[in-house]
Structures are given as structure tokens and as C-alpha cells.
Scaffold this active site. Structure first.
Site, PDB file in Angstrom:
ATOM      1  CE1 TYR A 190      -4.264   0.696  -0.498  1.00  0.00           C
ATOM      2  CE2 TYR A 190      -4.330  -1.528   0.387  1.00  0.00           C
ATOM      3  CZ  TYR A 190      -4.929  -0.493  -0.312  1.00  0.00           C
ATOM      4  OH  TYR A 190      -6.186  -0.655  -0.833  1.00  0.00           O
TER       5      TYR A 190
ATOM      6  CD  GLU B   4      -4.779   4.936   0.317  1.00  0.00           C
ATOM      7  OE1 GLU B   4      -4.702   5.478   1.422  1.00  0.00           O
ATOM      8  OE2 GLU B   4      -5.783   4.326  -0.073  1.00  0.00           O
TER       9      GLU B   4
ATOM     10  CG  ASP C  81      -6.527   9.762 -24.730  1.00  0.00           C
ATOM     11  OD1 ASP C  81      -5.506   9.043 -24.735  1.00  0.00           O
ATOM     12  OD2 ASP C  81      -7.667   9.344 -24.409  1.00  0.00           O
TER      13      ASP C  81
ATOM     14  CB  THR D 236      -3.027   3.346 -22.351  1.00  0.00           C
ATOM     15  OG1 THR D 236      -2.747   3.355 -23.754  1.00  0.00           O
ATOM     16  CG2 THR D 236      -4.473   3.689 -22.126  1.00  0.00           C
TER      17      THR D 236
ATOM     18  CE  LYS E 295      -5.376   1.534 -25.552  1.00  0.00           C
ATOM     19  NZ  LYS E 295      -6.396   2.575 -25.770  1.00  0.00           N
TER      20      LYS E 295
ATOM     21  NE  ARG F  90      -4.792  -5.046 -20.225  1.00  0.00           N
ATOM     22  CZ  ARG F  90      -5.408  -4.536 -21.291  1.00  0.00           C
ATOM     23  NH1 ARG F  90      -6.266  -3.546 -21.178  1.00  0.00           N
ATOM     24  NH2 ARG F  90      -5.192  -5.044 -22.469  1.00  0.00           N
TER      25      ARG F  90
END
Ligand SMILES: *Cc1c(COP(=O)(O)O)cnc(C)c1O
Length: 414
Positions: A53, A55, A199, A226, A229, A235
Site C-alpha cells: 500500500y 497511497e 490523449d 495508456t 498499447k 496495463r
């Protein structure tokens, strides 16, 4: 990769995972948004940072024990900055859609006007489509392409922008086979006082390597992409921006929109950025474009109509009306022989989205596997054959065997 534990404990899932690998290796993958990451990327992805974790951001976490996670995320950010010439980068978005939503959350108020390209013209859902968060939480205005040329008509974009006065103008696409003129978008955004957002999910590699204009160099305020791709990463996604928007974007990602970052994906991103900074990556991107052009030429030679008459990038839209087929029929006929693509609307498509008039095909995966122009001519021939023989099972079997034989000459994952 070693799958011995998975194999022993869960042979069912192991079986599906291996069957998926075999499908990827035995078929011609033409979906332009997909790619095959290196094993180095996959090893980082399937590893220990998954457990943590974290954050917050490097140096400012809400949990202890983030010494090495900070190194991972810091390295990913530094490499991304170098790759795109960005001054500010956030690598925490879980994927492209949340990255875009976080940008809107950062820079817009709910119900502000945003303007993007219509989905059925090649835009993305998250650029203001009414079924998406972007079209529900914001007042979305959508531009189209020109009906005759099927290209973006910048005069029309300008006219619509002056009428609608958006607070954000989005340049970017999932299905547009030509280059974008970011300078024009920037000018139009300036004229109406809008933020300019790009984008570049599909063309990130071309932008990073100078094979397509880079929106950051053309003064865009914010750029999302992203990483799974053309970049051949895990991902995930990232947001790049002018430094003055950094604090707002960081806050919009966390705590605004997401919780704990996927540090295993961020580790894998760092690896993929290292790969993309090598000279070979530019050669790879050049080959993607050459391959797309060779495939486009072969299909056109065989009588297929391509939207805009060809391609400048990694993808093309094939209008199957010239073959008396629908997009769905085309997708299914190709799938039956191990050629994978997706049905796709063509501009001003008279048919419905679940069975539009076209298919979308692209070359990143086949290029990753080492295929070159001569194989693209072969792929074009096999596509044509699969569509022509779709109602002849014996012929179909023969095409499927040819597809598999071609793939067998090009490995990737062992
Ligand atoms: C693929 C894509 C996205 C969304 O990515 P997901 O990771 O599927 O959420 C966003 N924008 C564009 C232009 C894309 O092509």
C-alpha cells in the site's frame, strides 16, 4: 516465466492462462490497441510491489515501508519525463479511462463543457460520449470528421469551439488513421480560452520517438496515454502536464479518484520506459508504420476501401461494404481462422454500433513479433482469403493452417 506454483495449485486457471498464451502465439493479432510486453516487463508486473500500500506520492506516503516503492515510482517518473520531454508526470492512473476522468476532475467543474471527437468518428468513450462518465458529469460537445475526406476538418472544429466555448478541447482518438495537427488544436483552444488536452493512448510511441508531433512540444496543457498499447508496457496509464497543473492532477488521482497505486504496474512501466528509451524502440515504431502502410496497400490492391484511403500511423479502418460484409461478419470470419481484429464504425456509418460497416486493424503486435513488409502482404492476402471463403469450411481450415504456419515462424513468448 516460471508458472510451477500456479500449475500445481490451480491447474484450471493455469490451463486458461497457457491457452491464452498459445492463442496469442498461434494467431495474427491485429487489434491496434494491443501489444506484447517483454518478459522483463511481465516479470516486474507479476511481482512483490503488488503487495504494497503506497497511497500518496514518493516521499509523502500514508503508509510506512515505502523506501523501495519510492525508488520504483521515482524511476518510472524520471524515465517518463525523459521519454516524452515532460516536466510533470503522474504514473498512478490504473488505466486510460481513469486517467482521463482524473484530468477532468482536476481541471474542470462538473457540468463544464468539454469538447472531444465523437466515438463513431474515431474518438474514445471518455472524450464525452453520453454513456460514459465524461458525457454524464460534463456537458460534452462532440466534433466529427469531414464527410467527404473523412479527415478532421479544423475549420469545423474551430467553428464548433467558438459556438460551444468549451473549457477543455480534447485531441485524440482510438480509430483515426491519420496524423493529428496538435498546433491547430492548441490555437483553437487558445482562441476560446480552453485547456488543450491530448490523449495519445494509441500513438504514444510515435509521439515519443518523433514520428508524430508531440503535443507537449506544441504547448498542450495536459497529455494522457495508456502504457499497454504502442508503448508495450503493463496495463496502466500516465498523465503528463505543464508543471503548474501538477498539484491539481496529483490530488485528483489521489485522493480524488483512486486509492492505493498499483506499484507492480508502475515498476513494469519503468521497465517499459527504459526499453522505449533505447534506439531500437524508434526502429520498432518506424517498422509499425511501414507495416501498416504495406498492409493498407495490399488490402487496397485487393479492392478494399480504407477510410481516408490509407494510413499514416499504426492502424487502418477497412470499410467492408465494398465486400458486401458487415463489420461483425468480418470480425467473425477472421476470428474463425485465427486473425483477430475488431468491428468498428466508419465515419457516418449507416449501420448500428454492434454491427457497424467496418473493421479496425493495426500492426503493433505483428511488428513486435518481428514481421516486416513482406509478411504484411501475406497477412493482407490471408485476410482477403478468409473473408472470401467464410462460408466454405474446408477452405477456411486451409486458411487457418496458413495463419498458424506463418505465426509459427515468428515466436515471442516460449
Ligand atoms: C485505449 C484508450 C483509452 C482507455 O484506455 P483503458 O485503459 O482501456 O481505460 C483512452 N483513450 C484512448 C484514446 C484510447 O485509445
Amino acid at each position: 516465466m516460471d508458472f510451477s506454483n500456479l500449475k500445481k495449485f490451480d491447474p484450471e486457471i493455469y490451463g486458461y492462462v497457457m491457452a491464452e498464451k498459445d492463442r496469442e502465439m498461434d494467431g495474427l493479432e491485429l487489434i491496434p490497441s494491443e501489444n506484447l510486453p517483454s518478459l522483463a516487463v511481465l516479470e516486474a508486473l507479476g511481482s512483490y510491489p503488488n503487495n504494497k500500500y503506497a497511497e500518496g506520492y514518493p516521499g509523502k506516503r500514508y503508509y510506512g515501508g515505502n523506501e523501495f516503492i519510492d525508488q520504483i515510482e521515482g524511476t518510472a517518473i524520471a524515465r517518463a519525463k525523459k521519454l516524452f520531454g515532460a516536466e510533470y508526470v503522474n504514473v498512478q492512473p490504473y488505466s486510460g479511462s481513469p486517467a482521463n476522468a482524473a484530468v477532468y476532475l482536476a481541471l474542470l467543474e462538473f457540468h463544464d463543457t468539454l469538447m472531444g471527437m465523437r466515438l463513431d468518428m474515431g474518438g474514445h468513450l471518455t472524450h464525452g460520449h453520453k454513456v460514459s462518465y465524461s458525457g454524464k458529469a460534463y456537458n460534452a460537445v462532440q466534433y466529427t470528421v469531414d464527410e467527404k475526406t473523412e479527415l478532421i476538418n479544423y475549420d469545423e472544429v474551430r467553428k464548433l469551439a467558438h459556438e460551444a466555448k468549451p473549457r477543455m478541447l480534447i485531441a485524440g482518438f482510438s480509430a483515426y488513421p491519420r496524423a493529428l495537427d496538435f498546433k491547430q488544436f492548441r490555437e483553437i483552444a487558445d482562441e476560446v480560452g480552453a485547456y488543450a488536452m491530448a490523449d495519445i493512448a494509441h500513438i504514444s510511441g510515435l509521439c515519443a520517438t518523433g514520428l508524430h508531433p508531440n503535443p507537449l512540444k506544441d504547448g498542450f496543457d495536459v497529455v494522457t496515454t495508456t502504457t499497454h498499447k504502442m508503448l508495450r508496457g503493463p496495463r496502466g496509464a500516465m498523465i503528463m502536464a505543464k508543471p503548474e497543473f501538477g498539484e491539481k492532477i496529483d490530488k485528483a488521482i489521489f485522493p480524488g479518484f483512486q486509492g492505493g497505486p498499483h506499484e507492480h504496474a508502475i515498476a513494469a512501466m519503468a521497465v517499459c520506459f527504459k526499453e522505449a528509451l533505447l534506439p531500437d524502440y524508434k526502429k520498432y515504431c518506424q517498422q509499425i508504420v511501414k507495416n501498416a502502410q504495406a498492409l493498407a496497400d495490399e488490402l487496397m490492391k485487393r479492392g478494399y476501401r480504407l477510410v481516408t484511403g490509407g494510413t499514416d500511423n499504426h492502424l487502418m479502418l477497412v470499410d467492408l461494404r465494398s465486400q458486401n460484409l458487415t463489420g461483425l461478419e468480418g470480425e467473425k470470419a477472421l476470428e474463425a481462422v485465427g486473425i483477430y481484429c475488431n468491428k468498428n464504425a466508419i465515419p457516418f456509418d449507416p449501420r448500428k454500433p454492434w454491427d457497424p460497416s467496418g473493421i479496425r486493424v493495426g500492426t503493433p503486435v505483428l511488428t513486435t513479433r518481428g514481421m516486416k513488409e513482406s509478411e504484411m502482404h501475406e497477412v493482407g492476402r490471408l485476410i482477403d482469403l478468409a473473408l472470401k471463403k467464410k462460408d466454405q469450411p474446408a477452405e477456411q481450415k486451409r486458411v487457418a493452417a496458413e495463419v498458424k504456419a506463418l505465426c509459427g515462424k515468428f515466436g515471442y513468448y516460449q
